[in-house]
Design an enzyme around this catalytic site. Structure first.
Site, PDB file in Angstrom:
ATOM      1  CE  LYS A   1       0.703  -2.158   9.327  1.00 34.55           C
ATOM      2  NZ  LYS A   1      -0.560  -2.350  10.530  1.00 34.55           N
TER       3      LYS A   1
ATOM      4  CG  HIS B   1      -2.484  -0.706  14.908  1.00 35.76           C
ATOM      5  ND1 HIS B   1      -3.714  -0.579  15.455  1.00 35.76           N
ATOM      6  CD2 HIS B   1      -2.327  -0.864  13.552  1.00 35.76           C
ATOM      7  CE1 HIS B   1      -4.382  -0.743  14.244  1.00 35.76           C
ATOM      8  NE2 HIS B   1      -3.612  -0.732  13.349  1.00 35.76           N
TER       9      HIS B   1
ATOM     10  NE  ARG C   1      -1.955  -1.526   3.461  1.00 31.83           N
ATOM     11  CZ  ARG C   1      -2.557  -1.828   4.950  1.00 31.83           C
ATOM     12  NH1 ARG C   1      -3.843  -1.577   5.061  1.00 31.83           N
ATOM     13  NH2 ARG C   1      -1.748  -2.321   5.595  1.00 31.83           N
TER      14      ARG C   1
ATOM     15  CG  ASP D   1      -2.634  -4.490  12.970  1.00 36.22           C
ATOM     16  OD1 ASP D   1      -1.223  -4.779  12.812  1.00 36.22           O
ATOM     17  OD2 ASP D   1      -3.373  -4.294  12.129  1.00 36.22           O
TER      18      ASP D   1
ATOM     19  CE1 TYR E   1      -5.776   2.469  10.172  1.00 34.90           C
ATOM     20  CE2 TYR E   1      -4.640   2.194   8.085  1.00 34.90           C
ATOM     21  CZ  TYR E   1      -5.848   2.070   8.654  1.00 34.90           C
ATOM     22  OH  TYR E   1      -7.003   2.297   8.514  1.00 34.90           O
TER      23      TYR E   1
ATOM     24  CD  GLU F   1      -3.991   3.192  15.271  1.00 35.51           C
ATOM     25  OE1 GLU F   1      -3.258   3.281  16.244  1.00 35.51           O
ATOM     26  OE2 GLU F   1      -3.750   3.686  14.301  1.00 35.51           O
TER      27      GLU F   1
END
Length: 368
Positions: free
Chosen positions: A75, A96, A15, A270, A94, A118
């Protein structure tokens, strides 16, 4: 503002944080966009495609980080990327963090301001920047689980939907939110016997109305969930506590008593995973077997369908990226309390309470 988009470096992550159309929108707002060469190649977007909308192509990630004020990724930054962040950087991606203390400490050490997709919220309490990837992961969980059920993969050798005269697989989905609902939709579409566990009665009513009785719903008590897991062929863990570590809902002792060759797919990995035996895996080595049970715990599931995932993610993140670039993060967060909820790290501090709690680190509320 100078906005940088480096190439993703996590294993089998294709991605990209900005599509050409998203970059073009930022440029139309008066900003500069720099893209690391090859950043979009995993989904067929070339450097020429970016240059055609006014982006500057940069040779290395180091140069992108050095020149950019705002870094847009997909990520969480790997530790070598964290080392390139400074106090002057705004990171939008993101994160996490609740399951990743090394990354958290590296981001704290950098001094950067890090906004996590998130934990950005919406008026109805939903998580709009997590939702598109939850949709993808939920749908993927069933195809991944169906594949893992094949005998050659260590599974029971069961076809998810069965055939006339042979019963379909029993699928248990833990959590009836966005990912769980999408998992149920795919599983019932393939003809499986599907039960969704949740503790939100209104959500179960919504699922019942949506699926018109083709999916069973059950209130999640420890006893009832354990009994269902023991009878299941495929269990999908789709539990989410926003920003916090996922609760462990299937113990190692329970998993040990499951059917030989049963499959556990952990969408919650995650955030640390919702099965006691879960540990992160990659697309190159997605499963492992403990006590005869197959675990699929890929930490970036949507990366396998990178084209779909990239465009779905950009559709959600672009308005927030524009606001951050136009106003600066402080004003953007002052104007939008939901975006402020995304600030996880600032000035060397953890600014999201659930992350601080789970990692036993001090919590400092962010001021805007």
């Amino acid at each position: 503002m100078i906005i940088g988009c480096p190439k993703e470096i996590k294993v089998h992550e294709y991605r990209v944080g900005l599509t050409p159309s998203s970059a073009s929108e930022l440029i139309r707002h008066g900003h500069s966009v720099i893209i690391e060469t090859g950043a979009g190649m995993g989904i067929g977007i070339t450097d020429d495609d970016y240059e055609a909308v006014g982006c500057e192509i940069i040779a290395t990630a180091q140069e992108v980080f050095a020149k950019a004020e705002m870094i847009v990724k997909v990520k969480e930054p790997q530790l070598n990327e964290c080392a390139m962040l400074t106090k002057s950087h705004l990171l939008f991606t993101y994160l996490h963090l609740a399951a990743d203390k090394p990354q958290t400490e590296a981001l704290m050490a950098s001094g950067c301001t890090a906004i996590a997709y998130e934990t950005v919220t919406a008026d109805d309490g939903s998580l709009p920047l997590l939702a598109p990837m939850s949709e993808v992961a939920g749908r993927m969980s069933i195809q991944a689980g169906a594949h893992a059920l094949e005998k050659a993969k260590g599974g029971r050798g069961i076809l998810l939907g069965g055939v006339p005269g042979v019963s379909p697989a029993k699928v248990v989905v833990i959590g009836g939110g966005v990912s769980g609902m999408n998992a149920a939709e795919m599983a019932v579409g393939l003809g499986a016997d599907v039960t969704v566990f949740d503790r939100n009665v209104n959500q179960m009513r919504h699922l019942d109305a949506r699926f018109r009785g083709t999916v069973k719903t059950q209130y999640s008590t420890a006893h009832d969930l354990e009994q269902a897991v023991l009878q299941a062929d495929l269990v999908v863990g789709a539990v989410l506590v926003a920003g916090a570590a996922a609760p462990k809902l299937v113990s190692a002792d329970t998993a040990k008593c499951m059917k030989d060759g049963a499959v556990l797919v952990d969408i919650s990995i995650d955030q640390g995973g919702c099965f006691e035996n879960s540990k992160p895996t990659t697309h190159s080595d997605p499963t492992f077997i403990i006590d005869g049970v197959v675990y699929y715990c890929v930490a970036n599931m949507p990366g396998a369908v990178a084209h779909t995932s990239t465009f779905a993610l950009n559709n959600a993140t672009l308005p927030f990226a524009v606001a951050l670039a136009d106003k600066g993060w402080k004003q953007a967060c002052a104007d939008d309390a939901h975006l402020k909820n995304g600030v996880n790290i600032h000035n060397g501090n953890v600014t999201y309470e659930a992350v601080a709690h789970d990692l036993d680190l001090p919590y400092v509320a962010v001021a805007v």
